[in-house]
Design an enzyme around this catalytic site. Structure first.
Site, mmCIF file in Angstrom:
data_model
loop_
_atom_site.group_PDB
_atom_site.id
_atom_site.type_symbol
_atom_site.label_atom_id
_atom_site.label_comp_id
_atom_site.label_asym_id
_atom_site.label_seq_id
_atom_site.Cartn_x
_atom_site.Cartn_y
_atom_site.Cartn_z
ATOM 1 N N ARG A 125 -39.499 13.770 -117.961
ATOM 2 C CA ARG A 125 -40.714 13.566 -117.135
ATOM 3 C C ARG A 125 -41.669 12.543 -117.746
ATOM 4 O O ARG A 125 -42.871 12.572 -117.489
ATOM 5 C CB ARG A 125 -41.439 14.888 -116.875
ATOM 6 C CG ARG A 125 -40.591 15.855 -116.089
ATOM 7 C CD ARG A 125 -41.376 16.992 -115.517
ATOM 8 N NE ARG A 125 -40.490 17.829 -114.729
ATOM 9 C CZ ARG A 125 -39.698 18.769 -115.234
ATOM 10 N NH1 ARG A 125 -39.708 18.994 -116.533
ATOM 11 N NH2 ARG A 125 -38.918 19.463 -114.461
ATOM 12 N N LYS A 147 -45.570 -1.549 -113.433
ATOM 13 C CA LYS A 147 -44.628 -1.366 -112.323
ATOM 14 C C LYS A 147 -43.226 -1.395 -112.918
ATOM 15 O O LYS A 147 -42.821 -2.399 -113.529
ATOM 16 C CB LYS A 147 -44.745 -2.507 -111.317
ATOM 17 C CG LYS A 147 -45.825 -2.313 -110.283
ATOM 18 C CD LYS A 147 -45.685 -3.383 -109.202
ATOM 19 C CE LYS A 147 -46.824 -3.323 -108.233
ATOM 20 N NZ LYS A 147 -46.776 -4.436 -107.244
ATOM 21 N N GLU A 189 -44.351 -18.506 -111.331
ATOM 22 C CA GLU A 189 -45.194 -17.301 -111.355
ATOM 23 C C GLU A 189 -46.573 -17.626 -111.935
ATOM 24 O O GLU A 189 -47.581 -17.025 -111.566
ATOM 25 C CB GLU A 189 -44.528 -16.175 -112.155
ATOM 26 C CG GLU A 189 -43.237 -15.635 -111.544
ATOM 27 C CD GLU A 189 -43.450 -14.635 -110.388
ATOM 28 O OE1 GLU A 189 -44.600 -14.387 -109.992
ATOM 29 O OE2 GLU A 189 -42.433 -14.112 -109.886
ATOM 30 N N LYS A 234 -53.705 -10.993 -115.247
ATOM 31 C CA LYS A 234 -52.881 -9.908 -114.688
ATOM 32 C C LYS A 234 -53.478 -8.555 -115.080
ATOM 33 O O LYS A 234 -53.582 -7.633 -114.261
ATOM 34 C CB LYS A 234 -51.433 -10.052 -115.180
ATOM 35 C CG LYS A 234 -50.545 -8.851 -114.874
ATOM 36 C CD LYS A 234 -49.720 -9.007 -113.627
ATOM 37 C CE LYS A 234 -49.133 -7.693 -113.132
ATOM 38 N NZ LYS A 234 -47.708 -7.578 -113.157
ATOM 39 N N GLU A 244 -52.015 -0.422 -106.609
ATOM 40 C CA GLU A 244 -51.898 -1.317 -105.440
ATOM 41 C C GLU A 244 -52.231 -0.549 -104.158
ATOM 42 O O GLU A 244 -51.387 -0.335 -103.286
ATOM 43 C CB GLU A 244 -50.496 -1.920 -105.377
ATOM 44 C CG GLU A 244 -50.435 -3.134 -104.481
ATOM 45 C CD GLU A 244 -49.098 -3.876 -104.584
ATOM 46 O OE1 GLU A 244 -48.598 -4.080 -105.698
ATOM 47 O OE2 GLU A 244 -48.583 -4.248 -103.524
ATOM 48 N N ARG A 248 -56.668 -1.547 -99.652
ATOM 49 C CA ARG A 248 -57.525 -2.630 -100.164
ATOM 50 C C ARG A 248 -57.027 -3.995 -99.706
ATOM 51 O O ARG A 248 -55.840 -4.298 -99.790
ATOM 52 C CB ARG A 248 -57.565 -2.577 -101.702
ATOM 53 C CG ARG A 248 -58.588 -1.587 -102.203
ATOM 54 C CD ARG A 248 -58.683 -1.600 -103.701
ATOM 55 N NE ARG A 248 -59.189 -2.865 -104.226
ATOM 56 C CZ ARG A 248 -59.531 -3.044 -105.497
ATOM 57 N NH1 ARG A 248 -59.454 -2.038 -106.355
ATOM 58 N NH2 ARG A 248 -59.961 -4.217 -105.916
ATOM 59 N N ASN A 258 -48.843 -10.633 -104.789
ATOM 60 C CA ASN A 258 -47.646 -10.842 -103.968
ATOM 61 C C ASN A 258 -47.673 -12.195 -103.255
ATOM 62 O O ASN A 258 -46.829 -12.444 -102.385
ATOM 63 C CB ASN A 258 -47.505 -9.712 -102.938
ATOM 64 C CG ASN A 258 -47.287 -8.372 -103.617
ATOM 65 O OD1 ASN A 258 -46.676 -8.322 -104.685
ATOM 66 N ND2 ASN A 258 -47.814 -7.304 -103.043
ATOM 67 N N HIS A 261 -44.459 -13.910 -102.294
ATOM 68 C CA HIS A 261 -43.369 -12.943 -102.407
ATOM 69 C C HIS A 261 -42.769 -12.552 -101.053
ATOM 70 O O HIS A 261 -41.633 -12.088 -100.998
ATOM 71 C CB HIS A 261 -43.831 -11.685 -103.146
ATOM 72 C CG HIS A 261 -43.860 -11.893 -104.645
ATOM 73 N ND1 HIS A 261 -44.645 -12.860 -105.236
ATOM 74 C CD2 HIS A 261 -43.194 -11.287 -105.649
ATOM 75 C CE1 HIS A 261 -44.456 -12.825 -106.540
ATOM 76 N NE2 HIS A 261 -43.581 -11.883 -106.820
ATOM 77 N N HIS A 265 -38.973 -12.896 -101.366
ATOM 78 C CA HIS A 265 -38.021 -11.780 -101.331
ATOM 79 C C HIS A 265 -36.983 -11.978 -100.237
ATOM 80 O O HIS A 265 -35.809 -11.657 -100.411
ATOM 81 C CB HIS A 265 -38.758 -10.448 -101.102
ATOM 82 C CG HIS A 265 -39.324 -9.878 -102.359
ATOM 83 N ND1 HIS A 265 -40.241 -8.860 -102.367
ATOM 84 C CD2 HIS A 265 -39.094 -10.166 -103.657
ATOM 85 C CE1 HIS A 265 -40.553 -8.557 -103.624
ATOM 86 N NE2 HIS A 265 -39.883 -9.338 -104.417
ATOM 87 N N HIS A 278 -35.827 -15.250 -109.344
ATOM 88 C CA HIS A 278 -36.938 -14.647 -108.598
ATOM 89 C C HIS A 278 -38.134 -15.623 -108.479
ATOM 90 O O HIS A 278 -38.668 -15.856 -107.390
ATOM 91 C CB HIS A 278 -37.350 -13.350 -109.296
ATOM 92 C CG HIS A 278 -38.572 -12.710 -108.747
ATOM 93 N ND1 HIS A 278 -38.597 -12.144 -107.486
ATOM 94 C CD2 HIS A 278 -39.820 -12.569 -109.255
ATOM 95 C CE1 HIS A 278 -39.814 -11.664 -107.260
ATOM 96 N NE2 HIS A 278 -40.570 -11.909 -108.313
#
Ligand code: NAD
Ligand code: GLY
Length: 379
Positions: A125, A147, A189, A234, A244, A248, A258, A261, A265, A278
């Site tokens: 956990r 993330k 990025e 960041k 996130e 908002r 994003n 993105h 994606h 990516h």
């Protein structure tokens, strides 16, 4: 060396970020200081390529910090960011006696970090997690903010958690061995972060890029300041909106990260994650979002040209003009970055001023024209 913290109100403690040159040898000391005396074992996850380059000094340093270290090397590539790999990692932790007071360490890029962090978030956990990022993408973005996750067959990052690393140790010297394409992906990025953060970070990034060959990084104090500025940006966004929040829409919401993105994606998915790194796909995605911002009357032509010039400085992107506009639109609609069934586009009002716009406010003709015009550009 530069050192700062991400304050994450929902978490029991803060995440420390340490950035410097030649600091892998200090990893054991830093982690011991951060984890305290109770931690005994570290499970290090890396891949063969990165471990061959940096495994020995890192393990030596961790052992000097009085940790028992066991390492496991996962496959290299996005396709290994999977539940199957995570299960193998969890078995490895069990077999090596990792307990609640111990920790998981990731040594590598964003794929290793996302997978190792995900495994750390669910093992017993949740055990402590440490990031030692070795790609530009990971140093300025992926290792910061907690993330973590894996891909499902239905899409990228579909299963995951928010699990903050206790400490991130970014040694810029590791960027010396990074292939040119990985640098291009990382610079894209950086342009994304600059375009959403403010003109200062955007200009600091383009000024550095204008003075490099693109294929090699010069490990200088200018680079250290630049990476620290990106990491701090960041961290500041994460501190303000860790989870996130889908309600908002403001320019400090984590969703602004994003930018690029939505289409990025889609391009990755439509090419089976094989054609683009990516960050390269995000490069194309930013060109589309920029074009769309201009077509909707939000962004001036001169600002669009600055964005395009910034992306050009990152290096060449694999061609995307053969990918059909309708296929891209369908993939965009399937993407998880939607709310109440609507895609949420991150657009620009100017460099450094993002705006989140719901898909229902955008007409399909503008969307199609923007995709077509952006993807046919040479870069
Ligand atoms: P990656 O982890 O696949 O690394 C790129 C390649 O570089 C790999 O082949 C790797 O083995 C190699 N490599 C790593 N370090 C190296 C070094 N120092 N020298 C030589 N080779 C090295 O890719 P990435 O761009 O670091 O990360 C992309 C992943 O990160 C994606 O899965 C993306 O979804 C994820 N990501 C996550 C977040 C987040 O907030 N969690 C943010 C951005 C991206
Ligand atoms: N890379 C986007 C985020 O961390 O939110």
């Amino acid at each position: 060396m530069q050192r700062f913290q991400v304050s994450v109100p929902a978490q029991p403690s803060k995440c420390e970020i340490v950035i410097g040159r030649g600091i892998l040898s200090a990893a054991g000391r830093e982690i011991r200081r951060r984890l305290g005396p109770r931690a005994q074992r570290l499970a290090l996850i890396s891949n063969k390529k990165v471990f061959k380059l940096y495994g020995a000094p890192v393990v030596e340093s961790l052992e000097a910090g009085r940790f028992q270290v066991s390492h496991w090397l996962m496959g290299d590539g996005e396709r290994y960011k999977s539940l199957k790999t995570a299960e193998t990692a969890l078995q490895f932790f069990s077999e090596h006696g990792i307990e609640r007071t111990d920790a998981v360490v990731s040594l590598g890029g964003g794929v290793t970090g996302d997978l190792a962090g995900f495994a750390a978030s669910i093992y017993l956990r949740g055990v402590a997690f440490v990031q030692i990022p070795t790609t530009l993408v990971a140093q300025i973005d992926a290792s910061i903010g907690g993330k973590v996750g894996v891909n499902l067959s239905s899409g990228k990052n579909r299963a995951g958690a928010f699990h903050q690393p206790g400490i991130v140790i970014a040694d810029l010297e590791t960027l010396n061995s990074l292939p040119a394409r990985e640098l291009t992906a990382g610079w894209c990025e950086c342009i994304k972060q600059g375009a959403t953060a403010g003109r200062k970070l955007f200009q600091q990034t383009t000024a550095y890029l204008s003075n490099t060959t693109g294929k090699q990084v010069a490990i200088t104090s200018q680079l250290e300041n630049l990476i620290a500025a990106h990491a701090a940006f960041k961290a500041s966004i994460v501190s303000s909106d860790m989870r996130e929040d889908p309600e908002r829409n403001d320019p400090r919401s984590r969703r602004i990260l994003n930018f690029g993105h939505t289409v990025g994606h889609a391009l990755e998915e439509l090419t089976d994650y094989r054609r683009f790194r990516h960050g390269e796909a995000v490069g194309w995605g930013m060109l589309v979002a920029g074009e769309l911002s201009k077509n909707l009357g939000l962004l001036d032509q001169s600002e669009l040209e600055s964005l395009q010039a910034g992306i050009r400085l990152c290096g060449q992107l694999p061609a995307a003009r053969d990918i059909g506009t309708d296929a891209i639109l369908s993939a965009v609609r399937r993407d998880k970055k939607s709310a109440r069934g609507q895609v949420q586009w991150v657009l620009l009002e100017r460099i450094g001023k993002p705006r989140i716009v719901s898909g229902e406010e955008i007409d399909v003709t503008s969307l199609k024209t923007s995709i077509r015009d952006a993807l046919k550009q040479r870069n």
